[in-house]
Design an enzyme around this catalytic site. Structure first.
Site, PDB file in Angstrom:
ATOM      1  N   LYS A  49       0.819  -1.220   0.000  1.00  0.00           N
ATOM      2  CA  LYS A  49       0.000   0.000   0.000  1.00  0.00           C
ATOM      3  C   LYS A  49       0.850   1.265   0.000  1.00  0.00           C
ATOM      4  O   LYS A  49       0.477   2.268  -0.610  1.00  0.00           O
ATOM      5  CB  LYS A  49      -0.924   0.006   1.222  1.00  0.00           C
ATOM      6  N   LYS A  63       3.757   1.722  -1.460  1.00  0.00           N
ATOM      7  CA  LYS A  63       4.247   1.965  -2.828  1.00  0.00           C
ATOM      8  C   LYS A  63       3.129   2.482  -3.721  1.00  0.00           C
ATOM      9  O   LYS A  63       3.344   3.353  -4.558  1.00  0.00           O
ATOM     10  CB  LYS A  63       4.787   0.669  -3.436  1.00  0.00           C
ATOM     11  N   ASP A  70      10.622  -2.588  -9.502  1.00  0.00           N
ATOM     12  CA  ASP A  70      11.465  -3.499  -8.747  1.00  0.00           C
ATOM     13  C   ASP A  70      12.697  -2.699  -8.357  1.00  0.00           C
ATOM     14  O   ASP A  70      13.195  -1.909  -9.160  1.00  0.00           O
ATOM     15  CB  ASP A  70      11.847  -4.726  -9.589  1.00  0.00           C
ATOM     16  N   SER A  71      13.149  -2.865  -7.128  1.00  0.00           N
ATOM     17  CA  SER A  71      14.264  -2.042  -6.693  1.00  0.00           C
ATOM     18  C   SER A  71      15.170  -2.821  -5.772  1.00  0.00           C
ATOM     19  O   SER A  71      14.806  -3.903  -5.285  1.00  0.00           O
ATOM     20  CB  SER A  71      13.749  -0.779  -6.000  1.00  0.00           C
ATOM     21  N   TYR A  77      17.873  -0.152   3.412  1.00  0.00           N
ATOM     22  CA  TYR A  77      19.320   0.012   3.523  1.00  0.00           C
ATOM     23  C   TYR A  77      19.744   1.483   3.550  1.00  0.00           C
ATOM     24  O   TYR A  77      20.941   1.780   3.482  1.00  0.00           O
ATOM     25  CB  TYR A  77      20.006  -0.709   2.355  1.00  0.00           C
ATOM     26  N   ASP A  78      18.807   2.420   3.654  1.00  0.00           N
ATOM     27  CA  ASP A  78      19.119   3.851   3.643  1.00  0.00           C
ATOM     28  C   ASP A  78      20.235   4.257   4.614  1.00  0.00           C
ATOM     29  O   ASP A  78      21.086   5.072   4.258  1.00  0.00           O
ATOM     30  CB  ASP A  78      17.865   4.674   3.950  1.00  0.00           C
ATOM     31  N   ARG A 126      14.499   6.094  -7.499  1.00  0.00           N
ATOM     32  CA  ARG A 126      13.087   6.139  -7.919  1.00  0.00           C
ATOM     33  C   ARG A 126      12.806   7.409  -8.721  1.00  0.00           C
ATOM     34  O   ARG A 126      12.112   7.389  -9.727  1.00  0.00           O
ATOM     35  CB  ARG A 126      12.168   6.079  -6.691  1.00  0.00           C
TER      36      ARG A 126
HETATM   37  P1  IMP Z   1      11.079  -4.561  -3.709  1.00  0.00           P
HETATM   38  O1  IMP Z   1      11.353  -3.532  -4.780  1.00  0.00           O
HETATM   39  O2  IMP Z   1       9.834  -4.302  -2.960  1.00  0.00           O
HETATM   40  O3  IMP Z   1      11.290  -5.943  -4.204  1.00  0.00           O
HETATM   41  O4  IMP Z   1      12.168  -4.394  -2.554  1.00  0.00           O
HETATM   42  C1  IMP Z   1      13.384  -3.868  -2.777  1.00  0.00           C
HETATM   43  C2  IMP Z   1      14.308  -3.985  -1.612  1.00  0.00           C
HETATM   44  O5  IMP Z   1      15.251  -2.940  -1.755  1.00  0.00           O
HETATM   45  C3  IMP Z   1      13.672  -3.811  -0.241  1.00  0.00           C
HETATM   46  O6  IMP Z   1      14.371  -4.646   0.635  1.00  0.00           O
HETATM   47  C4  IMP Z   1      13.959  -2.366   0.098  1.00  0.00           C
HETATM   48  O7  IMP Z   1      14.129  -2.163   1.473  1.00  0.00           O
HETATM   49  C5  IMP Z   1      15.222  -2.072  -0.657  1.00  0.00           C
HETATM   50  N1  IMP Z   1      15.155  -0.706  -1.171  1.00  0.00           N
HETATM   51  C6  IMP Z   1      14.574  -0.293  -2.327  1.00  0.00           C
HETATM   52  N2  IMP Z   1      14.608   1.041  -2.423  1.00  0.00           N
HETATM   53  C7  IMP Z   1      15.217   1.467  -1.303  1.00  0.00           C
HETATM   54  C8  IMP Z   1      15.531   2.773  -0.824  1.00  0.00           C
HETATM   55  O8  IMP Z   1      15.225   3.820  -1.405  1.00  0.00           O
HETATM   56  N3  IMP Z   1      16.148   2.811   0.363  1.00  0.00           N
HETATM   57  C9  IMP Z   1      16.469   1.708   1.075  1.00  0.00           C
HETATM   58  N4  IMP Z   1      16.199   0.485   0.690  1.00  0.00           N
HETATM   59  C10 IMP Z   1      15.570   0.357  -0.504  1.00  0.00           C
END
Ligand code: IMP
Length: 203
Positions: free
Chosen positions: A19, A21, A77-78, A162-163, A189
């Site tokens: 939610k 995101k 995806d990130s 991981y910020d 992003r």
């Molecule tokens: P997903 O995109 O929901 O599969 O998750 C991506 C992973 O990367 C998660 O564990 C997030 O905590 C991490 N992640 C993605 N973007 C960020 C960010 O902007 N800051 C910190 N961690 C991030």
């Protein structure tokens, strides 16, 4: 080369069940006035993320949501990558935080430090892939990255994931110490969204 396809609306599925995101992406898309609905709200199944790239996994999610709903869909995806670990945790970023009782990011950051502490190369980066998919199978992908270095111990209580262990290039504070607006201006992003704009009508 085929021309980039433009998404002109009116309705878009956000291929996420998270939610937070959905809200974040809906806010970014607000100026276009699209009707936005989440895959979670539509009860669409969550596909397995079996690719080894952010774009590949975002594509799986966007295509699955688009095919199941018959509407254009946007997926993301990130993750976090460390140069000395050949890009790990990468597409496994969330998995590294998994515990039997939920995600533990202090533990996940500790894993990164333990594996990379002896390597002089401290470069790291966040990636964000956004993929737009249409029901006919067409996709457009956009990759944004934020480059910097990892630090230890983690610093700051803003942000998430991981910020606290990431200092972006040209800055002294971690993403966890920066004001949210400052992070959002330079984040992976934001970079991906700036590219996505090229597939939306001008605003
Ligand atoms: P997903 O995109 O929901 O599969 O998750 C991506 C992973 O990367 C998660 O564990 C997030 O905590 C991490 N992640 C993605 N973007 C960020 C960010 O902007 N800051 C910190 N961690 C991030």
């Amino acid at each position: 080369m085929t021309a980039r396809r433009i998404f002109a609306g009116p309705k878009l599925v956000l291929a996420t069940h998270n939610k937070g995101k959905v809200r974040e992406v809906a806010d970014l898309l607000a100026p276009w006035g699209f009707e936005v609905v989440s895959a979670g709200a539509l009860g669409l199944p969550e596909p397995d993320e079996t690719e080894d790239s952010f774009l590949g996994n975002a594509r799986i999610k966007a295509l699955a949501a688009s095919r199941a709903s018959g509407l254009p869909a946007l997926a993301d995806d990130s993750g976090f990558s460390v140069a000395a670990l050949d890009g790990a945790p990468g597409v496994r970023t969330a998995d590294w935080a998994e515990t039997p009782t939920g995600r533990d990011y202090a533990m996940a950051m500790g894993k990164v430090e333990k594996l990379a502490r002896h390597a002089p190369d401290r470069r790291a980066w966040f990636s964000c892939a956004l993929v737009l998919a249409w029901p006919d199978g067409h996709t457009e992908g956009f990759l944004g990255e934020a480059h910097g270095r990892w630090v230890w111990p983690p610093r700051g209580t803003n942000g998430f994931g991981y910020d606290p262990m990431f200092v972006p290039d040209g800055h002294d504070q971690t993403f966890g110490e920066m004001a949210p607006a400052a992070k959002h201006a330079i984040s992976h992003r934001a970079a991906a969204f700036a590219k996505l704009r090229t597939s939306l009508p001008p605003r």
